[in-house]
Design a protein around this motif. Structure first.
Motif, PDB file in Angstrom:
ATOM      1  N   ARG A 132       1.618  16.563 -13.733  1.00 17.40           N
ATOM      2  CA  ARG A 132       1.499  18.014 -13.554  1.00 17.40           C
ATOM      3  C   ARG A 132       2.634  18.755 -14.250  1.00 17.40           C
ATOM      4  NH1 ARG A 132      -0.257  18.638  -7.158  1.00 17.40           N
ATOM      5  NH2 ARG A 132      -2.437  17.942  -7.429  1.00 17.40           N
ATOM      6  N   ARG A 133       3.826  18.246 -14.182  1.00 21.35           N
ATOM      7  CA  ARG A 133       4.947  18.891 -14.862  1.00 21.35           C
ATOM      8  C   ARG A 133       4.760  18.887 -16.377  1.00 21.35           C
ATOM      9  NH1 ARG A 133      10.594  17.160 -11.858  1.00 21.35           N
ATOM     10  NH2 ARG A 133      10.140  18.120  -9.815  1.00 21.35           N
ATOM     11  N   ALA A 134       4.312  17.749 -16.880  1.00 18.33           N
ATOM     12  CA  ALA A 134       4.101  17.664 -18.325  1.00 18.33           C
ATOM     13  C   ALA A 134       3.000  18.621 -18.769  1.00 18.33           C
ATOM     14  CB  ALA A 134       3.761  16.235 -18.713  1.00 18.33           C
ATOM     15  N   ARG A 135       1.919  18.733 -17.962  1.00 22.10           N
ATOM     16  CA  ARG A 135       0.825  19.626 -18.320  1.00 22.10           C
ATOM     17  C   ARG A 135       1.284  21.085 -18.266  1.00 22.10           C
ATOM     18  NH1 ARG A 135      -2.341  18.395 -14.523  1.00 22.10           N
ATOM     19  NH2 ARG A 135      -3.172  16.532 -15.558  1.00 22.10           N
ATOM     20  N   ALA A 136       2.093  21.420 -17.275  1.00 19.23           N
ATOM     21  CA  ALA A 136       2.604  22.795 -17.176  1.00 19.23           C
ATOM     22  C   ALA A 136       3.502  23.135 -18.354  1.00 19.23           C
ATOM     23  CB  ALA A 136       3.358  22.966 -15.863  1.00 19.23           C
ATOM     24  N   ALA A 137       4.285  22.199 -18.828  1.00 17.70           N
ATOM     25  CA  ALA A 137       5.172  22.442 -19.972  1.00 17.70           C
ATOM     26  C   ALA A 137       4.371  22.661 -21.241  1.00 17.70           C
ATOM     27  CB  ALA A 137       6.137  21.271 -20.138  1.00 17.70           C
ATOM     28  N   ALA A 166       0.827  -1.203   0.000  1.00 14.83           N
ATOM     29  CA  ALA A 166       0.000   0.000   0.000  1.00 14.83           C
ATOM     30  C   ALA A 166       0.861   1.251   0.000  1.00 14.83           C
ATOM     31  CB  ALA A 166      -0.920  -0.015   1.223  1.00 14.83           C
ATOM     32  N   ALA A 167       1.952   1.247   0.774  1.00 17.22           N
ATOM     33  CA  ALA A 167       2.848   2.406   0.789  1.00 17.22           C
ATOM     34  C   ALA A 167       3.493   2.618  -0.574  1.00 17.22           C
ATOM     35  CB  ALA A 167       3.913   2.209   1.865  1.00 17.22           C
ATOM     36  N   LEU A 168       3.913   1.534  -1.218  1.00 20.65           N
ATOM     37  CA  LEU A 168       4.501   1.651  -2.553  1.00 20.65           C
ATOM     38  C   LEU A 168       3.470   2.158  -3.554  1.00 20.65           C
ATOM     39  CD1 LEU A 168       6.672  -1.604  -2.707  1.00 20.65           C
ATOM     40  CD2 LEU A 168       7.468   0.754  -2.400  1.00 20.65           C
ATOM     41  N   ALA A 169       2.215   1.699  -3.407  1.00 22.98           N
ATOM     42  CA  ALA A 169       1.178   2.172  -4.321  1.00 22.98           C
ATOM     43  C   ALA A 169       0.933   3.665  -4.142  1.00 22.98           C
ATOM     44  CB  ALA A 169      -0.107   1.373  -4.092  1.00 22.98           C
ATOM     45  N   VAL A 170       0.913   4.126  -2.881  1.00 22.39           N
ATOM     46  CA  VAL A 170       0.733   5.563  -2.637  1.00 22.39           C
ATOM     47  C   VAL A 170       1.899   6.359  -3.206  1.00 22.39           C
ATOM     48  CG1 VAL A 170       0.624   7.310  -0.817  1.00 22.39           C
ATOM     49  CG2 VAL A 170      -0.719   5.206  -0.616  1.00 22.39           C
ATOM     50  N   LEU A 171       3.122   5.876  -3.012  1.00 22.80           N
ATOM     51  CA  LEU A 171       4.293   6.568  -3.549  1.00 22.80           C
ATOM     52  C   LEU A 171       4.256   6.604  -5.077  1.00 22.80           C
ATOM     53  CD1 LEU A 171       7.041   7.915  -3.133  1.00 22.80           C
ATOM     54  CD2 LEU A 171       8.067   5.621  -3.081  1.00 22.80           C
ATOM     55  N   ALA A 172       3.900   5.479  -5.675  1.00 27.27           N
ATOM     56  CA  ALA A 172       3.817   5.445  -7.135  1.00 27.27           C
ATOM     57  C   ALA A 172       2.743   6.394  -7.641  1.00 27.27           C
ATOM     58  CB  ALA A 172       3.537   4.012  -7.605  1.00 27.27           C
ATOM     59  N   GLY A 173       1.603   6.464  -6.959  1.00 27.10           N
ATOM     60  CA  GLY A 173       0.554   7.396  -7.363  1.00 27.10           C
ATOM     61  C   GLY A 173       0.992   8.841  -7.240  1.00 27.10           C
ATOM     62  N   TRP A 174       1.689   9.150  -6.144  1.00 27.43           N
ATOM     63  CA  TRP A 174       2.180  10.526  -5.952  1.00 27.43           C
ATOM     64  C   TRP A 174       3.169  10.922  -7.035  1.00 27.43           C
ATOM     65  CZ3 TRP A 174       7.089  12.441  -4.594  1.00 27.43           C
ATOM     66  CH2 TRP A 174       7.117  13.796  -4.222  1.00 27.43           C
ATOM     67  N   LEU A 175       4.093  10.019  -7.363  1.00 25.69           N
ATOM     68  CA  LEU A 175       5.062  10.311  -8.422  1.00 25.69           C
ATOM     69  C   LEU A 175       4.366  10.475  -9.767  1.00 25.69           C
ATOM     70  CD1 LEU A 175       7.982   7.885  -7.469  1.00 25.69           C
ATOM     71  CD2 LEU A 175       7.925  10.375  -7.233  1.00 25.69           C
ATOM     72  N   THR A 176       3.363   9.665 -10.020  1.00 26.28           N
ATOM     73  CA  THR A 176       2.635   9.768 -11.282  1.00 26.28           C
ATOM     74  C   THR A 176       1.941  11.124 -11.397  1.00 26.28           C
ATOM     75  OG1 THR A 176       2.295   7.387 -11.335  1.00 26.28           O
ATOM     76  CG2 THR A 176       0.835   8.720 -12.689  1.00 26.28           C
ATOM     77  N   VAL A 177       1.302  11.556 -10.312  1.00 24.45           N
ATOM     78  CA  VAL A 177       0.635  12.863 -10.325  1.00 24.45           C
ATOM     79  C   VAL A 177       1.636  13.984 -10.550  1.00 24.45           C
ATOM     80  CG1 VAL A 177      -0.647  14.490  -8.888  1.00 24.45           C
ATOM     81  CG2 VAL A 177      -1.306  12.080  -8.925  1.00 24.45           C
TER      82      VAL A 177
END
Length: 357
Positions: free
Chosen positions: A329-334, A314-325
């Protein structure tokens, strides 16, 4: 059928606990009958019924714990069983042989009185079945053991029984008849091809997965051992629990296995505590079987079960989700910022002002 007649056919077997005794088996016997229901508890007689059964000889006990023989097919011998009356009144015993078997919980047991012997018990013969023994006296009763010419090689187990059938009166006055038994074990090995063998028939593993993997959980390992040879076996068994790539997580202390007669089986259940959820758990059974003569090669078998570390996943899933978001966001801002204007560059001009060089 009258109630008295029906109850007279019931019997209570005291052999299971008493067969494990030493050279003499003795008991105070006052059980209630089984089978047909009685309307009240049985009322014991004026004095407890006590007697002992042990291997003996023509001149008295020989110090043997059991009757142990090693004979060839077709052989015959004569031996004696000592039956001692420890009560204060004469007792009449029914003396006979029967067969043994291994119970589901690994105990040595004899056939009930209403089942006829077909193996070593049927090879034992007495001159008569009923023997009366005076109080405080012992009768050394002879019997013949005749091994059939076609007897199969290996171990054959049974017992020599001394039984008493006595009347009991229930609280409401009903007369019941109770069959009480004591016995001495018989172990006979018939000469020939001896094939000791043990198999682990099945293994199952379950895991109580904890929410917090730091504390570990319980792994329950159940396996079935069977004597597939023709001699009695015993030994020890251990359970090792491993994670992926042979990572050893736990190992139990050796457990003594009960003596298994040929064809007998026994189920062992081990609970291993503090096992971390290592994604995949493998339980390996390691048996060290023995016979009365020697040790046998080890027998091993394994089974696996899934043990996912849910909190870590579950912790890895949360970390992976956070990194994905974050990456999205960076790609959308670019994309929304558009192209970046690059200012023109000027090159310096060299030469003489106003004319050619």
């Amino acid at each position: 059928m009258p109630l008295v007649t029906l109850l007279s056919r019931t019997c209570v077997t005291l052999v299971a606990a008493l067969l494990a005794a030493g050279p003499a088996s003795a008991a105070v016997a006052a059980p209630a009958p089984t089978g047909a229901p009685a309307s009240g508890p049985a009322t014991p007689g004026p004095a407890a019924t006590r007697w002992a059964v042990q291997p003996s000889g023509p001149d008295g006990p020989t110090g043997r714990n059991y009757f142990i023989y090693d004979l060839a097919p077709g052989a015959t011998l004569t031996d004696h069983v000592g039956v001692t009356n420890l009560s204060d009144r004469p007792l009449t015993f029914q003396v006979y042989g029967t067969d043994a078997y291994t119970t589901a919980d690994g105990a040595f047991a004899l056939l009930p009185a209403d089942r006829a012997a077909t193996d070593v018990g049927s090879w034992i013969r007495f001159d008569r079945q009923a023997w009366t023994v005076a109080p405080g006296r012992r009768a050394d009763i002879p019997f013949r053991l005749s091994v059939p010419a076609n007897a199969t090689p290996g171990d054959h187990a049974g017992g020599v029984i001394a039984a008493i059938a006595q009347a009991r009166t229930t609280a409401d006055g009903q007369q019941v008849r109770v069959d009480q038994r004591l016995a001495a074990r018989v172990y006979l090995r018939v000469n020939g091809d001896v094939r000791p063998a043990v198999a682990v028939e099945s293994v199952s593993v379950s895991y109580d997965n904890p929410i917090n993997p730091a504390g570990g959980g319980d792994a329950v390992v159940t396996y079935r051992v069977r004597n597939t040879g023709n001699v009695r076996v015993a030994g020890t068994g251990t359970v090792a629990v491993e994670g992926p790539f042979g990572w050893r997580l736990a190992r139990t202390a050796p457990v003594d296995l009960p003596e298994l007669l040929p064809g007998g089986g026994f189920t062992v259940t081990e609970r291993v505590t503090g096992v971390p959820p290592a994604l995949l758990l493998t339980a390996e059974i390691d048996l060290a079987p023995t016979t009365v003569d020697t040790a046998l090669p080890p027998v091993r078998r394994a089974a696996s079960t899934w043990a996912p570390p849910w909190l870590l996943l579950a912790a890895l899933a949360v970390l992976a989700g956070w990194l994905t978001v974050r990456l999205r966001r960076r790609a959308r801002a670019a994309r929304t910022a558009g192209p970046v204007a690059v200012p023109p560059t000027t090159r310096p001009v060299t030469g003489t002002a106003g004319g050619a060089p």
